[in-house]
Design an enzyme around this catalytic site. Structure first.
Site, short mmCIF file in Angstrom:
data_model
loop_
_atom_site.label_atom_id
_atom_site.label_comp_id
_atom_site.label_asym_id
_atom_site.label_seq_id
_atom_site.Cartn_x
_atom_site.Cartn_y
_atom_site.Cartn_z
N THR A 1 16.66 29.84 10.14
CA THR A 1 16.81 28.75 9.18
C THR A 1 16.84 27.38 9.86
OG1 THR A 1 18.41 27.80 7.62
CG2 THR A 1 19.31 29.19 9.33
N ASP A 2 16.49 26.35 9.10
CA ASP A 2 16.59 24.98 9.65
C ASP A 2 18.05 24.54 9.80
OD1 ASP A 2 17.23 24.65 6.96
OD2 ASP A 2 15.76 23.08 6.56
N GLU A 3 18.99 25.28 9.17
CA GLU A 3 20.39 24.84 9.21
C GLU A 3 20.97 24.90 10.61
OE1 GLU A 3 22.98 26.20 6.16
OE2 GLU A 3 21.45 26.06 4.62
N TYR B 1 27.91 30.18 8.32
CA TYR B 1 26.57 30.76 8.16
C TYR B 1 25.62 30.24 9.24
CZ TYR B 1 21.73 31.08 6.50
OH TYR B 1 20.37 31.28 6.44
N LYS C 1 23.70 32.16 12.39
CA LYS C 1 22.25 32.21 12.57
C LYS C 1 21.87 31.59 13.93
CE LYS C 1 19.44 33.45 10.07
NZ LYS C 1 18.83 34.80 9.80
#
Ligand code: NAD
Ligand code: DAU
Length: 350
Positions: free
Chosen positions: A131-133, A156, A160
């Site tokens: 993810t970009d997060e 989260y 990741k």
């Protein structure tokens, strides 16, 4: 014939990817391994469950014995790993589940692949979907690039980020042939209605308050889920081993503007006077550590692999709204039971 393990194929993005791969590659044997948590739903892939090149296995990636047995049984050539706990709000209330599935589960898959491929890693691929997060939060300007430093800020995104680092470590340390992609926010059919877009559609339909965190000024970069699945297919087949690719829609919206657009689209579809749904908007207590803005620079995948999104946001969102309205039963099924107590515990007045 290629044997491919696809994890998390009964979830939102996974189900779109399973559909694409099973239909496009009749000579691949696709094994979808999914624990079927609250987010995994066999209904999502009902249309392909009887295809001869598709197999479903219910298992937990945290269970290393089960994972090793699966690798022994199927002799996989490749892994496309999507299984994860994926909702930021749930990671705030229950971080441990995220550490177990997203970090320990990924480690178990890496160990099983390394063991199965130890004599010959030629033409094998372990593709990790991220993810970009992991890159953190942007202010008004700038973009996330493949070499942007990691700065995760929620349990989260930290889980990741950790799994991304471990996947890269297996490339450098053991020569495991890995690929990674980091994508922006997906929208589309079959998304669990804890996430912004299906939640708003569901609540407008049932005339319920539309909970917008803080002032609704946080920005997300939205991509149609089918275009994410197309990008994964492209990277899986043509991306370089050891490389990372960012995937995004160049499509930034503040949450409040997006909710306004959804309200107006729903008023139109439901035959209500314009402005009806907007009256349901309710500003609620902000998400803890709420990232301000995400924006992906997707130049690398465009220039090197020729991938670009296939639809405009207007087209994708309209078809998404129509899908949820035409599939009331799906939405009603997933919003019964445990969903109700989750929802009741989630929102506090501002
Ligand atoms: P989702 O929550 O809809 O689906 C996750 C799937 O994984 C479910 O089918 C669930 O049953 C399965 N799963 C969860 N824990 C498991 C376990 N321990 N063992 C086996 N299966 C398990 O998630 P999604 O939105 O489809 O996201 C899929 C992947 O894409 C995730 O890795 C996520 O981090 C990543 N991603 C999501 C987005 C997005 O906008 N949704 C954007 C970028 C990246
Ligand atoms: O950027 C990619 C990520 O996008 C994925 O890695 C995650 O798995 C996925 O869940 C998504 O994370 P977000 O937190 O951005 O998505 P969510 O739909 O939960 O929220 C989108 C924005 O809307 C965010 O700024 C929070 C806000 N929001 C969300 C909900 C659920 C609200 O204002 N109200 C809500 O009720």
């Amino acid at each position: 014939m290629k044997n491919i393990l696809l994890t998390g194929g009964s979830g939102f993005i996974g189900s779109h990817l399973v559909r694409l791969m099973v239909n496009k590659y009749p000579d691949y044997n696709i094994v979808n391994m999914d624990k079927l948590t609250y987010a995994g739903n066999p209904e999502n892939i009902k249309d392909i469950e009887n295809k001869s090149n598709y197999t479903f296995v219910q298992a937990d990636i945290v269970d290393d014995t089960a994972i090793f047995e699966l690798f022994k049984k199927y002799n996989f050539d490749a892994v496309i790993h999507l299984a994860a706990e994926s909702h930021v709000d749930r990671s705030i209330s229950n971080p441990k589940e995220f550490i177990m599935t997203n970090i320990v589960g990924t480690l178990n898959l890496l160990n099983a692949a390394r063991d199965a491929w130890k004599d010959n890693m030629q033409d094998k691929v372990f593709y990790h979907i991220s993810t970009d997060e992991v890159y953190g939060s942007l202010s008004d300007t700038g973009f996330f690039y493949e070499d942007t430093s990691y700065d995760p800020r929620s349990p989260y995104s930290a889980s990741k980020a950790s799994s991304d680092h471990i996947v890269r470590a297996y490339f450098h340390t053991y020569g495991l042939p890995i690929k990674i992609s980091n994508c922006s926010n997906n929208y589309g059919s079959h998304q669990f209605p804890e996430k912004l877009i299906p939640l708003m559609i569901h609540n407008i339909k049932h005339n319920k308050p539309l909970p917008v965190y803080g002032e609704g000024l946080n920005i997300r970069d939205w991509l149609w889920v089918v275009d994410h699945a197309r990008a994964i297919d492209t990277i899986f087949h043509n991306g370089e081993v050891g490389e990372t690719y960012n995937i995004g829609g160049h499509n930034e919206w503040t949450n409040i503007d997006l909710v306004h657009l959804l309200c107006d689209t729903m008023d139109d579809r439901l035959g209500n006077e314009k402005g009806t749904a907007r009256k349901l908007i309710t500003f609620v207590k902000d998400r803890a550590g709420h990232d301000m803005r995400y924006a992906i620079d997707a130049t690398k995948i465009k220039d090197e692999l020729g991938w670009v999104p296939s639809v405009t946001f207007e087209e994708g969102l309209a078809s998404t709204v129509d899908w949820y309205l035409e599939n009331e039963q799906w939405l009603d099924n997933v919003t019964s039971g445990a969903y109700r107590s989750y929802y009741e515990g989630q929102y506090e007045k501002r």
